[in-house]
Design a protein around this motif. Structure first.
Motif, PDB file in Angstrom:
ATOM      1  N   ARG A   1       0.868  -1.180   0.000  1.00  0.00           N
ATOM      2  CA  ARG A   1       0.000   0.000   0.000  1.00  0.00           C
ATOM      3  C   ARG A   1       0.908   1.233   0.000  1.00  0.00           C
ATOM      4  O   ARG A   1       1.990   1.211   0.599  1.00  0.00           O
ATOM      5  CB  ARG A   1      -0.922   0.006   1.226  1.00  0.00           C
ATOM      6  N   CYS A   2       0.506   2.266  -0.684  1.00  0.00           N
ATOM      7  CA  CYS A   2       1.243   3.532  -0.758  1.00  0.00           C
ATOM      8  C   CYS A   2       2.662   3.327  -1.284  1.00  0.00           C
ATOM      9  O   CYS A   2       3.615   3.978  -0.841  1.00  0.00           O
ATOM     10  CB  CYS A   2       1.262   4.245   0.592  1.00  0.00           C
TER      11      CYS A   2
ATOM     12  N   THR B   1       4.638   0.852  -0.849  1.00  0.00           N
ATOM     13  CA  THR B   1       5.543   0.159   0.072  1.00  0.00           C
ATOM     14  C   THR B   1       4.999  -1.224   0.376  1.00  0.00           C
ATOM     15  O   THR B   1       3.803  -1.391   0.616  1.00  0.00           O
ATOM     16  CB  THR B   1       5.682   0.953   1.394  1.00  0.00           C
TER      17      THR B   1
ATOM     18  N   PHE C   1       5.554   9.086   5.373  1.00  0.00           N
ATOM     19  CA  PHE C   1       4.342   9.193   4.559  1.00  0.00           C
ATOM     20  C   PHE C   1       3.666  10.524   4.853  1.00  0.00           C
ATOM     21  O   PHE C   1       3.776  11.065   5.957  1.00  0.00           O
ATOM     22  CB  PHE C   1       3.367   8.049   4.885  1.00  0.00           C
ATOM     23  N   ASP C   2       2.946  11.057   3.863  1.00  0.00           N
ATOM     24  CA  ASP C   2       2.206  12.301   4.093  1.00  0.00           C
ATOM     25  C   ASP C   2       0.871  11.989   4.788  1.00  0.00           C
ATOM     26  O   ASP C   2       0.517  10.824   4.985  1.00  0.00           O
ATOM     27  CB  ASP C   2       2.018  13.087   2.790  1.00  0.00           C
TER      28      ASP C   2
ATOM     29  N   ASP D   1      -2.281  12.172   3.869  1.00  0.00           N
ATOM     30  CA  ASP D   1      -3.232  11.370   3.106  1.00  0.00           C
ATOM     31  C   ASP D   1      -2.814   9.894   3.097  1.00  0.00           C
ATOM     32  O   ASP D   1      -3.650   9.006   3.253  1.00  0.00           O
ATOM     33  CB  ASP D   1      -3.346  11.896   1.674  1.00  0.00           C
ATOM     34  N   GLN D   2      -1.538   9.647   2.929  1.00  0.00           N
ATOM     35  CA  GLN D   2      -1.057   8.266   2.949  1.00  0.00           C
ATOM     36  C   GLN D   2      -1.282   7.630   4.315  1.00  0.00           C
ATOM     37  O   GLN D   2      -1.686   6.467   4.400  1.00  0.00           O
ATOM     38  CB  GLN D   2       0.426   8.211   2.580  1.00  0.00           C
ATOM     39  N   TRP D   3      -1.060   8.367   5.395  1.00  0.00           N
ATOM     40  CA  TRP D   3      -1.304   7.815   6.739  1.00  0.00           C
ATOM     41  C   TRP D   3      -2.775   7.445   6.918  1.00  0.00           C
ATOM     42  O   TRP D   3      -3.094   6.418   7.503  1.00  0.00           O
ATOM     43  CB  TRP D   3      -0.845   8.785   7.834  1.00  0.00           C
TER      44      TRP D   3
ATOM     45  N   ARG E   1      -4.803   6.480   4.581  1.00  0.00           N
ATOM     46  CA  ARG E   1      -5.008   5.253   3.802  1.00  0.00           C
ATOM     47  C   ARG E   1      -4.406   4.040   4.509  1.00  0.00           C
ATOM     48  O   ARG E   1      -5.026   2.969   4.549  1.00  0.00           O
ATOM     49  CB  ARG E   1      -4.411   5.419   2.404  1.00  0.00           C
ATOM     50  N   LEU E   2      -3.224   4.199   5.053  1.00  0.00           N
ATOM     51  CA  LEU E   2      -2.561   3.078   5.743  1.00  0.00           C
ATOM     52  C   LEU E   2      -3.365   2.641   6.967  1.00  0.00           C
ATOM     53  O   LEU E   2      -3.589   1.448   7.189  1.00  0.00           O
ATOM     54  CB  LEU E   2      -1.140   3.463   6.154  1.00  0.00           C
TER      55      LEU E   2
ATOM     56  N   GLU F   1      -6.643   0.840   6.038  1.00  0.00           N
ATOM     57  CA  GLU F   1      -6.518  -0.402   5.268  1.00  0.00           C
ATOM     58  C   GLU F   1      -6.694  -1.622   6.170  1.00  0.00           C
ATOM     59  O   GLU F   1      -5.916  -1.839   7.093  1.00  0.00           O
ATOM     60  CB  GLU F   1      -5.143  -0.452   4.588  1.00  0.00           C
TER      61      GLU F   1
END
Length: 129
Positions: free
Chosen positions: A18-19, A21, A35-36, A38-40, A42-43, A46
């Motif tokens: 994901r992202c 990685t 991670f930025d 938005d990525q956090w 999403r992580l 998930e």
């Protein structure tokens, strides 16, 4: 200021990506700045990932700190050593201050003792040509 550290693990046995990685089932350490925002989001949202704050390990932190100090000592120039042969704390701070903050005399001495017991010697100044 120290960044927060996390461990992210893939729920599936084969891991999960994901992202950009790959996160193995056993997990990998990451830092908050990896991670930025938005990525956090999403992580953390998930369902195929487990995101947990990393537990502090004072012993491994101290060992890593000692290893950094030893490596810095090895890279110092002859003028960065005191008359007694030990490295100057200011020279170590110039190399590592941003990473380690204040380096104590006890930390320097412990790293120095370990290096010299392994055969390391104070570098000699070279004579001008």
């Amino acid at each position: 200021m120290t960044s927060k550290s996390y461990t992210i693990s893939g729920v599936p046995k084969e891991g999960f990506c994901r992202c950009g990685t790959f996160f193995p089932n056993a997990g990998i350490p990451v830092n908050a700045e990896d991670f930025d925002a938005d990525q956090w989001r999403r992580l953390k949202a998930e369902p195929n990932l487990r995101v947990a704050l990393a537990e502090a390990d004072p012993a491994s932190d101290a060992a890593a700190r000692d290893a950094q100090i030893r490596e810095a000592i090895k890279s110092l120039s002859p003028e960065d050593f005191q008359k007694d042969g030990k490295p100057k704390i200011d020279a170590l701070f110039d190399l590592l201050g941003d990473d380690l903050g204040k380096i104590t005399t006890a930390e320097r001495n412990a790293a120095w003792d370990a290096l010299t017991s392994g055969g390391f010697e104070t570098p000699a100044a070279t004579a001008p040509a």
